[in-house]
Design an enzyme around this catalytic site. Sequence first.
Site, mmCIF file in Angstrom:
data_model
loop_
_atom_site.group_PDB
_atom_site.id
_atom_site.type_symbol
_atom_site.label_atom_id
_atom_site.label_comp_id
_atom_site.label_asym_id
_atom_site.label_seq_id
_atom_site.Cartn_x
_atom_site.Cartn_y
_atom_site.Cartn_z
ATOM 1 N N GLU A 1 0.843 -1.193 0.000
ATOM 2 C CA GLU A 1 0.000 0.000 0.000
ATOM 3 C C GLU A 1 0.886 1.253 0.000
ATOM 4 O O GLU A 1 1.844 1.341 0.761
ATOM 5 C CB GLU A 1 -0.882 -0.025 1.247
ATOM 6 N N ASP B 1 0.256 5.073 0.681
ATOM 7 C CA ASP B 1 -0.672 6.115 1.101
ATOM 8 C C ASP B 1 -0.169 7.471 0.615
ATOM 9 O O ASP B 1 0.698 8.082 1.235
ATOM 10 C CB ASP B 1 -0.810 6.126 2.628
ATOM 11 N N GLU C 1 -3.404 10.949 3.459
ATOM 12 C CA GLU C 1 -4.329 10.702 4.557
ATOM 13 C C GLU C 1 -4.410 12.019 5.317
ATOM 14 O O GLU C 1 -3.389 12.514 5.810
ATOM 15 C CB GLU C 1 -3.841 9.565 5.448
ATOM 16 N N HIS D 1 3.869 1.455 2.703
ATOM 17 C CA HIS D 1 3.813 0.209 3.476
ATOM 18 C C HIS D 1 4.159 -0.935 2.532
ATOM 19 O O HIS D 1 3.586 -1.038 1.444
ATOM 20 C CB HIS D 1 2.410 -0.062 4.016
#
Length: 446
Positions: free
Chosen positions: A225, A227, A230, A241
């Site tokens: 993942e 990101d 956020e 991640h």
Amino acid sequence: MLVIALILRGLSVGTGTQQSETHPSLSWQQTSKGGSGQSVSGSVVLDSNWRWTHTTDGTTNCYDGNEWSSDLCPDASTCSSNCVLEGADYSGTYGITGSGSSLKLGFVTKGSYSTNIGSRVYLLGDESHYKLFKLENNEFTFTVDDSNLECGLNGALYFVAMDEDGGASKYSGAKPGAKYGMGYCDAQCPHDMKFINGDANVEGWKPSDNDENAGTGKWGACCTEMDIWEANKYATAYTPHICTKNGEYRCEGTDCGDTKDNNRYGGVCDKDGCDFNSWRMGNQSFWGPGLIIDTGKPVTVVTQFLADGGSLSEIRRKYVQGGKVIENTVTKISGMDEFDSITDEFCNQQKKAFRDTNDFEKKGGLKGLGTAVDAGVVLVLSLWDDHDVNMLWLDSIYPTDSGSKAGADRGPCATSSGVPKDVESNYASASVTFSDIKFGPIDSTY
């Protein structure tokens, strides 16, 4: 009996006919070196987890509230033979509206038959496939309006290593595929997915004690993942991640790395990631209402994925607001050099300075991330609140009992903020708007 069992295992959850499935439009721009761009017509699809799941020949719920029907779904195979995923009324039920290059996600939507909280959608390449993005030596840019997002809310935009067709060609039970938003996975290996690899996640299902719409099953859905975004109007972070399994991986037991089992760092994914949060990294005057980046107004966010010698080596961030390019903040943390981007050295020094477990390095660092996303990743846009830890990891002090531990201060929100029942009551009209997505070579999108 064996023949019957084999037939059942080949069954797929079907699709319903109560509501037509019409994907909201979302156009974006493919840019080329020098800044010229070509508009691409696109659309988004709602995640299967949000969809009404009912009997094939009627309207009886297979999943009601936060529990599976014990009669219709005593096991995964029987559930697939009995149940269908229904089409979505995007605006009326889920508060999702698209217009041209803009997509608005509403928070609490009161429909004719239910109240919906948040949503998660994916960008489609065509009606049956997600659009895949290859990140290395490219940049991804979008504009976001976070002005209506209070503490405890998260308007997120990110990439995950999902299957392009939602698993339809790989798993016999996943025939609705990307058209109905199947196949989600992320680095938290979520156990709340109702269908994983096309199978109903009914075994060991436990309804949540603080979320009337959710529960957890035996399986989790893991994948790498990235990101990109956020955020609410008080805090923001971008975080890679890594998972050691390529693509979507259905975990169970130790591989899931479940925190509740004291096994957070024993699974296949790096759940902590390596985040760059300007507040956490020492600058508390950069992101917020009336600050350098004024979150009362839309802002354009540029994320660059730089490769060195064929391997991902740096993830850079720039902002554009009021016609000005604003560079990312520089770290001001004792024990760390000055960094303004995510590199392996930044991550290693941050983990040491904050006395955090360096699972990011253990799982492969940026080189591992680059390898994991080489096949292409799917764009996710969502709006959510946090029933686990009230989003404090993003915008407050977390862990709350950490005292003066370096790195615990992540944003200005109170440690009492973010409780979902309060957020859903007080900020029901919250929303996030994403627009003007652009993708292309470095320095071509802004």
